[in-house]
Design a protein around this motif. Structure first.
Motif, mmCIF file in Angstrom:
data_model
loop_
_atom_site.group_PDB
_atom_site.id
_atom_site.type_symbol
_atom_site.label_atom_id
_atom_site.label_comp_id
_atom_site.label_asym_id
_atom_site.label_seq_id
_atom_site.Cartn_x
_atom_site.Cartn_y
_atom_site.Cartn_z
ATOM 1 N N HIS A 119 -0.580 2.173 -11.988
ATOM 2 C CA HIS A 119 -0.358 3.455 -12.675
ATOM 3 C C HIS A 119 -1.446 4.459 -12.309
ATOM 4 O O HIS A 119 -1.159 5.652 -12.109
ATOM 5 N N ARG A 120 -2.683 3.985 -12.203
ATOM 6 C CA ARG A 120 -3.770 4.907 -11.839
ATOM 7 C C ARG A 120 -3.591 5.435 -10.419
ATOM 8 O O ARG A 120 -3.827 6.612 -10.148
ATOM 9 N N VAL A 122 -0.803 5.887 -8.891
ATOM 10 C CA VAL A 122 0.274 6.875 -8.920
ATOM 11 C C VAL A 122 -0.240 8.196 -9.492
ATOM 12 O O VAL A 122 0.037 9.281 -8.954
ATOM 13 N N GLU A 123 -1.014 8.120 -10.570
ATOM 14 C CA GLU A 123 -1.552 9.328 -11.201
ATOM 15 C C GLU A 123 -2.497 10.090 -10.267
ATOM 16 O O GLU A 123 -2.559 11.327 -10.305
ATOM 17 N N GLU A 124 -3.197 9.356 -9.415
ATOM 18 C CA GLU A 124 -4.139 9.998 -8.483
ATOM 19 C C GLU A 124 -3.440 10.705 -7.333
ATOM 20 O O GLU A 124 -4.070 11.449 -6.581
ATOM 21 N N ASP A 125 -2.134 10.461 -7.181
ATOM 22 C CA ASP A 125 -1.310 11.136 -6.169
ATOM 23 C C ASP A 125 -1.963 11.077 -4.782
ATOM 24 O O ASP A 125 -2.189 12.092 -4.117
ATOM 25 N N GLY A 183 2.270 10.020 -5.921
ATOM 26 C CA GLY A 183 2.722 10.744 -7.103
ATOM 27 C C GLY A 183 4.220 10.709 -7.316
ATOM 28 O O GLY A 183 4.706 10.921 -8.436
ATOM 29 N N LYS A 186 6.624 7.150 -9.758
ATOM 30 C CA LYS A 186 6.276 7.042 -11.178
ATOM 31 C C LYS A 186 7.007 5.915 -11.911
ATOM 32 O O LYS A 186 6.560 5.472 -12.971
#
Length: 543
Positions: A119-120, A122-125, A183, A186
């Protein structure tokens, strides 16, 4: 003036799409979003996870995110291997081997850490970098990373250069294109299952919803058994298969694989024969699973137990053409249950079960009419009906027959051979290649036509076959570990015949690249009763 990338162009048009754009299509050619727009393109379109190519890109991207997370959470020198074993519905079964997880497999604590790290990421794109290196250098690096399956695979690559992806320092090779960045990835979930993990993903129908994981224990058991046999034979990947071919061991491998399938068919026949009151063997499976050859071979094995099998095709109970339900586009829907005369089927089967003589129909596909040509049947004490049809496992087809009189078999070509540890071969790809080869040989159908209709075939399977597979008494895996090396010789010429301006071209190009990993072999030594003969021809059975 700075050249614009497809990614920048996609951002300008993102509002026109419900889901994240993953790929571009320029004049019929797939393009990664990182690529620069030349300005000479006549037509540009974008693909999301609702498109087959887009979903494949999504899967590759999230698998690399998973790999990156695993190697961050666990100590790299304690990881022996991380492998994508096989798919289970919209999920992928992942195994991690080594001191980092131990004999008991992946703990709940490790699962949570991996999921949180994903998840991190993905959030960091983070952007998926891509660069080209000498194939010899790629082999050296994969050896260093303990990715020995990739090292073996690249031993047979005829190209001098290789494209490598880099995700924040983690290098890997993937068959096919990647998303622009993390990103866009998700939607996923991570479950514990058996000793590994299930990476659960959305479907093309609902790309923003991850369905809850529902264990498919029978299917998993068959896949795991096949995977363990592959490992015992030391042929779990394409590179290992190529080693066998290069060393002259293909003939022996064919004999061993065919012997294993015959043993399995014999065990199923014994199970049927030892079960009391079984009169209807119901066989179902998706397209190009080898149902017809399997039915013949099962019938032979049943005869060794003193039974007298009689084949019945459910297709002979199609309603007359004018009564066939239609799809929204006006085409006939031959795959829905309503395309069959269920009432007549049940009436005939009940009469047979009661010991009556019944005249069975034959469907004339040219006239679209059911015909009666004197095919009378009466079941004696040792007679048994072998019924083949896509709805065989659905009790709505045989609603009036006592449950104890039915024995249900699910058959599919459940490919367990992988390209390498991180690149799985979808079972649908193996079946598509089988069907292309058979359609070209028996129906004069082009590969383009088979590819064009494949999405419709797959939709029918998702609705009418897969939901019932766990209801089977037994599952039979018809995939042969060597078959793609044989099918390559038949598939490549017809795929090369697809023009660039045809809709099927992108898919043809992908399959050709995939087949390029295999060292091809002749079909000369394939036994005449092999399931593979149903597709390449010269079968012992009249099919």
């Amino acid at each position: 003036m700075k050249e614009k990338t497809y990614y920048e162009l996609a951002r300008e048009h993102q509002a026109e799409y419900k889901n994240d754009i993953l790929l571009a299509v320029a004049d019929g050619q797939l393009k990664e979003l990182r690529k620069k727009v030349s300005g000479e393109e006549k037509e540009i379109a974008f693909l999301t996870a609702e498109h087959s190519a887009g979903m494949k890109t999504y899967v590759r991207g999230i698998i690399m995110v998973l790999m990156k997370a695993v190697y961050q959470v666990l100590e790299r020198d304690k990881i022996e291997k991380v492998s994508v074993e096989h798919s289970l519905g919209p999920g992928y079964y992942i195994e991690i081997k080594g001191a980092a997880v131990g004999e008991k497999g992946i703990s709940e604590e490790i699962r949570k850490k991996i999921k949180d790290r994903m998840h991190r990421l993905v959030e960091e794109d983070i952007i998926f970098d891509k660069y080209t290196m000498n194939t010899s250098e790629a082999v050296r690096r994969f050896h260093e990373y303990r990715m020995y399956d990739k090292e073996k695979l690249f031993k047979y690559r005829r190209v001098s250069k290789t494209n490598i992806y880099n995700l924040d320092g983690f290098e890997d090779y993937f068959f096919g294109y990647m998303p622009y960045s993390t990103g866009a990835l998700k939607y996923f979930d991570l479950y514990s299952f058996d000793k590994g993990l299930i990476l659960q993903l959305p479907t093309r129908k609902e790309p923003t919803r991850v369905p809850e994981f529902v264990p498919r224990n029978k299917l998993f058991s068959v896949l795991r058994e096949a995977s363990r046999w592959n490992q015992t034979m030391e042929i779990a990947t394409v590179g290992a298969l190529n080693d066998v071919i290069a060393s002259g061991g293909m003939s022996d491998l064919m004999l061993v694989q065919e012997a294993l399938q015959e043993k399995k068919i014999g065990e199923i026949a014994e199970q049927i024969a030892s079960s009391k009151g079984k009169k209807f063997v119901m066989i179902a499976g998706p397209s190009s699973s080898g149902k017809t050859t399997f039915s013949h071979r099962l019938s032979i094995q049943l005869r060794t137990f003193g039974l007298k099998p009689h084949p019945i095709a459910v297709d002979d109970y199609f309603v007359d053409r004018e009564k066939t339900p239609k799809n929204e586009d006006g085409t006939y829907n031959f795959e829905c249950l309503e395309a069959l005369d269920i009432e007549q089927f049940n009436k005939d089967m009940l009469a047979l079960l009661a010991g009556e003589t019944v005249e069975l129909p034959t469907f004339n596909f040219k006239t679209g009419k059911r015909e009666y040509k004197g095919n009378y049947k009466k079941l004696g004490r040792d007679d048994i009906l072998v019924i083949e049809g896509i709805h065989g496992l659905n009790d709505k087809l045989s609603y009036s027959l006592p449950a104890e009189s039915k024995f249900k078999i699910y058959i599919s070509a459940l490919t367990t051979l992988n390209i390498d540890e991180h690149n799985q071969i979808p079972t649908s790809d193996g079946r598509l290649i089988r069907r292309m080869v058979r359609d070209a040989r028996t129906r004069g159908a082009s590969a383009a036509r088979t590819i064009d209709m494949w999405s419709s075939v797959r939709a029918g399977e998702e609705e009418y076959i897969f939901p019932f597979q766990e209801q089977a008494d037994v599952m039979f895996n018809s995939a042969l570990i060597y078959e793609l090396a044989v099918l390559k010789q038949y598939a490549e010429p017809i795929l090369f015949g697809i023009r660039e301006d045809e809709p099927a071209y992108m898919e043809a190009k992908r399959i050709l690249k995939f087949l390029d990993y295999f060292v091809g072999v002749s079909s000369e030594d394939v036994p005449k009763n092999s399931i593979l003969r149903e597709f390449v021809g010269n079968s012992y059975f009249h099919i």
